[in-house]
Design an enzyme around this catalytic site. Structure first.
Site, PDB file in Angstrom:
ATOM      1  N   LYS A  10       0.819  -1.215   0.000  1.00  0.00           N
ATOM      2  CA  LYS A  10       0.000   0.000   0.000  1.00  0.00           C
ATOM      3  C   LYS A  10       0.863   1.280   0.000  1.00  0.00           C
ATOM      4  CE  LYS A  10      -3.860  -2.259   2.336  1.00  0.00           C
ATOM      5  NZ  LYS A  10      -4.884  -2.132   3.401  1.00  0.00           N
ATOM      6  N   TYR A  50     -12.522  -1.777  -3.510  1.00  0.00           N
ATOM      7  CA  TYR A  50     -12.995  -2.000  -2.132  1.00  0.00           C
ATOM      8  C   TYR A  50     -14.524  -1.904  -2.030  1.00  0.00           C
ATOM      9  CZ  TYR A  50      -8.371  -2.143   0.077  1.00  0.00           C
ATOM     10  OH  TYR A  50      -7.114  -2.508   0.494  1.00  0.00           O
ATOM     11  N   PHE A  58     -15.248   3.694   7.328  1.00  0.00           N
ATOM     12  CA  PHE A  58     -13.899   4.060   6.891  1.00  0.00           C
ATOM     13  C   PHE A  58     -13.727   4.037   5.370  1.00  0.00           C
ATOM     14  CE2 PHE A  58     -13.839  -0.497   8.120  1.00  0.00           C
ATOM     15  CZ  PHE A  58     -13.430  -1.092   6.930  1.00  0.00           C
ATOM     16  N   ARG A  86      -2.008 -14.477   4.393  1.00  0.00           N
ATOM     17  CA  ARG A  86      -2.662 -13.769   5.502  1.00  0.00           C
ATOM     18  C   ARG A  86      -1.855 -13.941   6.802  1.00  0.00           C
ATOM     19  NH1 ARG A  86      -7.321 -11.575   4.269  1.00  0.00           N
ATOM     20  NH2 ARG A  86      -8.236 -11.662   6.339  1.00  0.00           N
ATOM     21  N   ARG A 103       2.827  -6.707   8.940  1.00  0.00           N
ATOM     22  CA  ARG A 103       2.144  -5.579   9.580  1.00  0.00           C
ATOM     23  C   ARG A 103       2.754  -5.236  10.936  1.00  0.00           C
ATOM     24  NH1 ARG A 103      -3.699  -7.664   7.474  1.00  0.00           N
ATOM     25  NH2 ARG A 103      -3.918  -6.295   5.659  1.00  0.00           N
ATOM     26  N   ASN A 113      -2.014   0.032   6.847  1.00  0.00           N
ATOM     27  CA  ASN A 113      -1.466  -1.220   7.377  1.00  0.00           C
ATOM     28  C   ASN A 113      -0.567  -1.949   6.374  1.00  0.00           C
ATOM     29  OD1 ASN A 113      -3.486  -2.055   5.712  1.00  0.00           O
ATOM     30  ND2 ASN A 113      -4.538  -3.350   7.211  1.00  0.00           N
ATOM     31  N   HIS A 116      -2.194  -5.591   1.641  1.00  0.00           N
ATOM     32  CA  HIS A 116      -3.506  -6.221   1.513  1.00  0.00           C
ATOM     33  C   HIS A 116      -3.304  -7.609   0.926  1.00  0.00           C
ATOM     34  CE1 HIS A 116      -7.670  -6.924   0.248  1.00  0.00           C
ATOM     35  NE2 HIS A 116      -7.136  -7.399  -0.869  1.00  0.00           N
ATOM     36  N   GLU A 127      -9.988 -10.194  -7.420  1.00  0.00           N
ATOM     37  CA  GLU A 127      -8.946  -9.174  -7.208  1.00  0.00           C
ATOM     38  C   GLU A 127      -7.785  -9.337  -8.194  1.00  0.00           C
ATOM     39  OE1 GLU A 127      -9.841  -8.496  -2.444  1.00  0.00           O
ATOM     40  OE2 GLU A 127      -7.908  -9.336  -3.045  1.00  0.00           O
TER      41      GLU A 127
HETATM   42  P1  CMP Z   1      -7.328  -4.552   3.863  1.00  0.00           P
HETATM   43  O1  CMP Z   1      -6.850  -5.902   4.222  1.00  0.00           O
HETATM   44  O2  CMP Z   1      -6.821  -3.937   2.607  1.00  0.00           O
HETATM   45  O3  CMP Z   1      -8.936  -4.590   3.793  1.00  0.00           O
HETATM   46  C1  CMP Z   1      -9.727  -3.463   4.023  1.00  0.00           C
HETATM   47  C2  CMP Z   1      -8.937  -2.298   4.532  1.00  0.00           C
HETATM   48  O4  CMP Z   1      -9.704  -1.328   5.217  1.00  0.00           O
HETATM   49  C3  CMP Z   1      -7.971  -2.788   5.610  1.00  0.00           C
HETATM   50  O5  CMP Z   1      -6.961  -3.559   5.062  1.00  0.00           O
HETATM   51  C4  CMP Z   1      -7.542  -1.468   6.213  1.00  0.00           C
HETATM   52  O6  CMP Z   1      -6.612  -0.764   5.402  1.00  0.00           O
HETATM   53  C5  CMP Z   1      -8.881  -0.751   6.206  1.00  0.00           C
HETATM   54  N1  CMP Z   1      -9.579  -0.896   7.474  1.00  0.00           N
HETATM   55  C6  CMP Z   1     -10.108  -1.984   8.018  1.00  0.00           C
HETATM   56  N2  CMP Z   1     -10.705  -1.740   9.191  1.00  0.00           N
HETATM   57  C7  CMP Z   1     -10.554  -0.431   9.377  1.00  0.00           C
HETATM   58  C8  CMP Z   1     -10.954   0.432  10.413  1.00  0.00           C
HETATM   59  N3  CMP Z   1     -11.640   0.010  11.469  1.00  0.00           N
HETATM   60  N4  CMP Z   1     -10.641   1.723  10.285  1.00  0.00           N
HETATM   61  C9  CMP Z   1      -9.956   2.175   9.201  1.00  0.00           C
HETATM   62  N5  CMP Z   1      -9.552   1.386   8.182  1.00  0.00           N
HETATM   63  C10 CMP Z   1      -9.843   0.093   8.273  1.00  0.00           C
END
Ligand code: CMP
Length: 139
Positions: A10, A50, A58, A86, A103, A113, A116, A127
């Protein structure tokens, strides 16, 4: 069973020049990179990718962030690749991520984070197809 999964490094991680180290962590765990590219997502593309999170509080922040800078997308292949990746990534919230995970090492917060990964075979297929054509998969 051999599987393929989509990985995204990311914007927060690319900005800190971490893509090489993250790809090394993936390769050291035995997953094979069968496709790889660096690109920018537009806001609309990020919202499409997404879409499953459209109703989440969010969503706007996430999709603005995901279109804020370049990302590195790859397709990873290996036995049980979806769950294995994962595990390599660690929990979504870095505060809960285990030692030795991407992470834990690099994520800034629950949104930024660093990586993905697809969460199931159907999402992996969707995806991977979002970013890559059949011709770009080298396997
Ligand atoms: P990802 O695995 O890419 O899947 C969805 C993304 O949304 C996640 O990683 C984070 O980057 C984001 N995300 C998930 N939960 C939250 C949250 N509670 N607040 C903000 N961002 C979130």
């Amino acid at each position: 069973m051999t599987q393929r999964t989509l990985s995204i490094i990311k914007p927060d991680a690319v900005e800190r020049n971490l893509q090489g180290r993250i790809l090394s962590m993936i390769q050291e765990k035995g997953l094979k990179i069968v496709a790889l590219k660096m690109l920018y997502l537009t806001r609309e593309q990020a919202r499409g990718f997404y879409d499953v999170h459209r109703e989440k509080p969010f969503f706007d922040s996430l999709t603005d962030y995901m279109s804020s800078g370049p990302i590195v997308v790859s397709v990873l292949e290996g036995d049980g690749a979806i769950d294995r990746y994962r595990e390599i990534m660690g929990a979504t919230n870095p505060e809960s991520a285990g030692q030795g995970t991407i992470r834990k090492a690099f994520a800034l917060d629950i949104e930024k984070n660093s990586v993905h990964g697809s969460d199931a075979p159907e999402t992996a297929y969707r995806e991977i197809s979002f970013f890559f054509s059949q011709m770009e998969l080298v396997g």
